[in-house]
Design an enzyme around this catalytic site. Structure first.
Site, PDB file in Angstrom:
ATOM      1  N   HIS A  81       0.879  -1.070  -0.101  1.00 25.00           N
ATOM      2  CA  HIS A  81       0.176   0.032   0.610  1.00 25.00           C
ATOM      3  C   HIS A  81       0.964   1.211  -0.385  1.00 25.00           C
ATOM      4  O   HIS A  81       2.490   1.791   0.646  1.00 25.00           O
ATOM      5  CB  HIS A  81      -0.723  -0.306   0.777  1.00 25.00           C
ATOM      6  CG  HIS A  81      -0.665  -0.192   2.300  1.00 25.00           C
ATOM      7  ND1 HIS A  81       0.143   1.117   2.822  1.00 25.00           N
ATOM      8  CD2 HIS A  81      -0.394  -1.119   3.417  1.00 25.00           C
ATOM      9  CE1 HIS A  81       0.440   0.615   4.333  1.00 25.00           C
ATOM     10  NE2 HIS A  81       0.819  -0.524   4.708  1.00 25.00           N
ATOM     11  N   ASP A  83      -0.409   4.166   0.664  1.00 27.29           N
ATOM     12  CA  ASP A  83      -0.727   5.343   1.888  1.00 27.29           C
ATOM     13  C   ASP A  83       0.318   5.370   2.947  1.00 27.29           C
ATOM     14  O   ASP A  83       0.704   4.022   3.275  1.00 27.29           O
ATOM     15  CB  ASP A  83      -2.315   5.108   1.957  1.00 27.29           C
ATOM     16  CG  ASP A  83      -2.479   3.676   2.746  1.00 27.29           C
ATOM     17  OD1 ASP A  83      -2.304   3.097   2.348  1.00 27.29           O
ATOM     18  OD2 ASP A  83      -3.589   3.749   3.353  1.00 27.29           O
ATOM     19  N   ASP A 113       6.936   0.239   6.527  1.00 29.00           N
ATOM     20  CA  ASP A 113       5.188   0.309   6.066  1.00 29.00           C
ATOM     21  C   ASP A 113       4.421   1.400   5.457  1.00 29.00           C
ATOM     22  O   ASP A 113       3.631   2.028   6.000  1.00 29.00           O
ATOM     23  CB  ASP A 113       4.249   0.505   7.857  1.00 29.00           C
ATOM     24  CG  ASP A 113       3.151   0.087   7.636  1.00 29.00           C
ATOM     25  OD1 ASP A 113       2.382  -0.653   6.697  1.00 29.00           O
ATOM     26  OD2 ASP A 113       1.918   0.620   8.742  1.00 29.00           O
ATOM     27  N   GLU A 145      -4.714   1.915   2.676  1.00 22.69           N
ATOM     28  CA  GLU A 145      -5.261   0.651   3.522  1.00 22.69           C
ATOM     29  C   GLU A 145      -5.041   0.901   4.757  1.00 22.69           C
ATOM     30  O   GLU A 145      -6.090   0.112   5.615  1.00 22.69           O
ATOM     31  CB  GLU A 145      -3.946  -0.045   3.223  1.00 22.69           C
ATOM     32  CG  GLU A 145      -3.692  -1.312   3.902  1.00 22.69           C
ATOM     33  CD  GLU A 145      -3.040  -1.891   5.316  1.00 22.69           C
ATOM     34  OE1 GLU A 145      -3.652  -2.614   6.118  1.00 22.69           O
ATOM     35  OE2 GLU A 145      -2.024  -0.834   5.713  1.00 22.69           O
ATOM     36  N   GLU A 146      -4.970   2.457   4.758  1.00 20.83           N
ATOM     37  CA  GLU A 146      -4.477   2.384   6.451  1.00 20.83           C
ATOM     38  C   GLU A 146      -5.690   3.030   6.557  1.00 20.83           C
ATOM     39  O   GLU A 146      -6.047   3.129   8.124  1.00 20.83           O
ATOM     40  CB  GLU A 146      -3.061   3.370   6.565  1.00 20.83           C
ATOM     41  CG  GLU A 146      -2.081   2.915   6.175  1.00 20.83           C
ATOM     42  CD  GLU A 146      -1.329   1.854   7.510  1.00 20.83           C
ATOM     43  OE1 GLU A 146      -1.741   1.438   8.338  1.00 20.83           O
ATOM     44  OE2 GLU A 146      -0.313   1.087   7.411  1.00 20.83           O
ATOM     45  N   HIS A 357       4.141   3.157  12.231  1.00 24.93           N
ATOM     46  CA  HIS A 357       3.253   4.117  13.104  1.00 24.93           C
ATOM     47  C   HIS A 357       3.809   4.958  14.335  1.00 24.93           C
ATOM     48  O   HIS A 357       2.774   5.147  15.857  1.00 24.93           O
ATOM     49  CB  HIS A 357       1.318   3.184  13.903  1.00 24.93           C
ATOM     50  CG  HIS A 357       0.995   2.601  12.103  1.00 24.93           C
ATOM     51  ND1 HIS A 357      -0.527   1.927  12.539  1.00 24.93           N
ATOM     52  CD2 HIS A 357       1.506   2.530  11.172  1.00 24.93           C
ATOM     53  CE1 HIS A 357      -1.025   1.965  11.150  1.00 24.93           C
ATOM     54  NE2 HIS A 357       0.297   2.032  10.460  1.00 24.93           N
TER      55      HIS A 357
HETATM   56 ZN   LIG Z   1       0.663  -1.807   5.905  1.00 27.65          ZN
END
Ligand SMILES: [Zn+2]
Length: 389
Positions: A81, A83, A113, A145-146, A357
């Site tokens: 992903h 994003d 990520d 995706e997030e 994150h």
């Molecule tokens: Zn991810």
């Protein structure tokens, strides 16, 4: 030839970090992912891929990238992903949108990520020419995706891509993952009516209705825990968490409305649809005949669990290449969308979920070459020497 027209891996990683693509359910943070998508599309095009930018209905400014090299009934998808989550301004040691190197790590928002992996997938893919491939090699970069998972959903609704195997490079610290739980987040509102607390007959107390509703929900949880079990997971049963409740204002007023939010983490073999319907049935039954009104709302569409059998050729190849047995993890991915299209799907990436994150997200530079080598092995095995299914 194609390698000459694709920038260096480091330039691609830096280019993606430098293309902000935050996705968020909060419109104040949400951004378009077009810059990142166009960069990836340009690199894949330069490497001889047939590239499509898929617009996502109802999500202006958001696209998926689909790049296909070669053709055939089998083949391999490398997916990630584009994003990232929003970032904590002022809590980074360096600019989150500038690729920075220190202490043997790359730093940048989304490096782990999962922008680092996307660049590696393009790099590994660019080393191949269509003529070499007996089965297609497909690179996918998705939107959101997030947040809403609208990118993964749009792919599956368009029945794209078509291949037999898929690797999603979510951060797993170079260990293969073949299972994860699914998630639902639901709201239930119990509606009565207000009145003076001195005379209960003047109203209908929604907090008391919610008391019955919660009892029904907890009973359902007990049944789920009893009925489903999977030893692959650290928490081996489905879970149901009461996460938020809001109702009433004053002690001397009968509470007219009460709303509860809960999440359910489901095991492979269960589905979002089934559990959502059952939970609503239980809540309705718990309030049956009580005179309360009840309303249901899903806080998001939900993610199904992932399960790729240990006997899958891809799982076996991943275990062989990494030297680790495939595991089950607690976080969800876009894997179920690809699985529904008929692909054996493994999650395997160079980053670490423990640094994702949060400020100063990093990727060990020592993981870059081994990950590239692994991707080359996978491409060799599932696209070049055309392994039978
Ligand atoms: Zn991810």
């Amino acid at each position: 030839m194609s390698q000459l027209r694709t920038p260096s891996l480091r330039e691609m990683i830096a280019g993606l970090i430098h293309a902000p693509s935050v996705s968020s359910v909060n419109p104040d943070f949400d951004m378009s992912n077009l810059t990142a998508a166009e960069r990836i599309a340009g690199w894949l095009d330069g490497a001889g891929f047939k590239v499509q930018l898929q617009e996502i209905p109802g999500h202006p400014g958001k696209v998926n990238v689909i790049g296909v090299l070669g053709r055939g009934p089998g083949g391999l998808v490398l997916a990630g992903h584009m994003d990232t989550v929003p970032y904590d301004q002022g809590r980074w040691a360096s600019d989150p949108f500038t690729l920075t190197e220190r202490d043997g790590n790359y730093y940048g928002l989304g490096i782990s990520d999962m922008k680092g992996f996307i660049a590696m997938a393009v790099e590994a893919a660019a080393r191949h020419k269509p003529g070499e491939l007996k089965q297609p090699l497909i690179v996918i970069a998705t939107a959101d995706e997030e947040s809403s998972m609208c990118g993964g959903r749009a792919l599956s609704e368009a029945h794209l891509p078509k291949a037999r195997y898929a690797i999603i490079g979510e951060p797993t610290a170079m260990r293969p993952v073949h299972m994860h739980k699914g998630i639902l987040m639901e709201a239930v509102k119990v509606i009565g009516h207000s009145g003076h607390s001195s005379d209960p007959s003047l109203g209908k107390n929604a907090l008391e209705g919610m008391h019955r509703a919660i009892a029904g929900l907890l009973q359902y949880r007990g049944e789920l825990e009893h009925k489903y079990h999977d030893h692959h997971f650290k928490v081996q049963t489905p879970t149901l968490n009461l996460g938020h409740i809001k109702g009433g204002d004053n002690p001397n007023r009968i509470c007219p409305e009460c709303e509860l939010h809960f999440d359910v983490r489901i095991l492979p073999g269960m589905s979002v649809e089934q559990v959502r319907a059952e939970a609503r049935e239980r809540l309705t039954a718990a309030l049956d005949g009580s005179g309360f009104e009840v309303e249901f709302r899903s806080l998001f569409r939900g993610t199904d669990p992932l399960q790729t059998p240990g006997t899958s050729a891809l799982v076996k190849a991943a275990e062989e290449l990494t030297g680790h047995k495939a595991e089950a993890v607690a976080f969800a991915t876009e894997g179920p969308f690809l699985q529904k299209l008929g692909m054996q799907t493994v999650i395997l990436g160079p980053g670490d979920i423990n640094v994702a994150h949060q400020p100063n997200e990093s990727l060990p530079i020592a993981n870059v070459e081994p990950m590239l080598k692994m991707l080359e092995h996978f491409i060799q095995r599932f696209c070049v020497t055309s392994e039978p299914a």
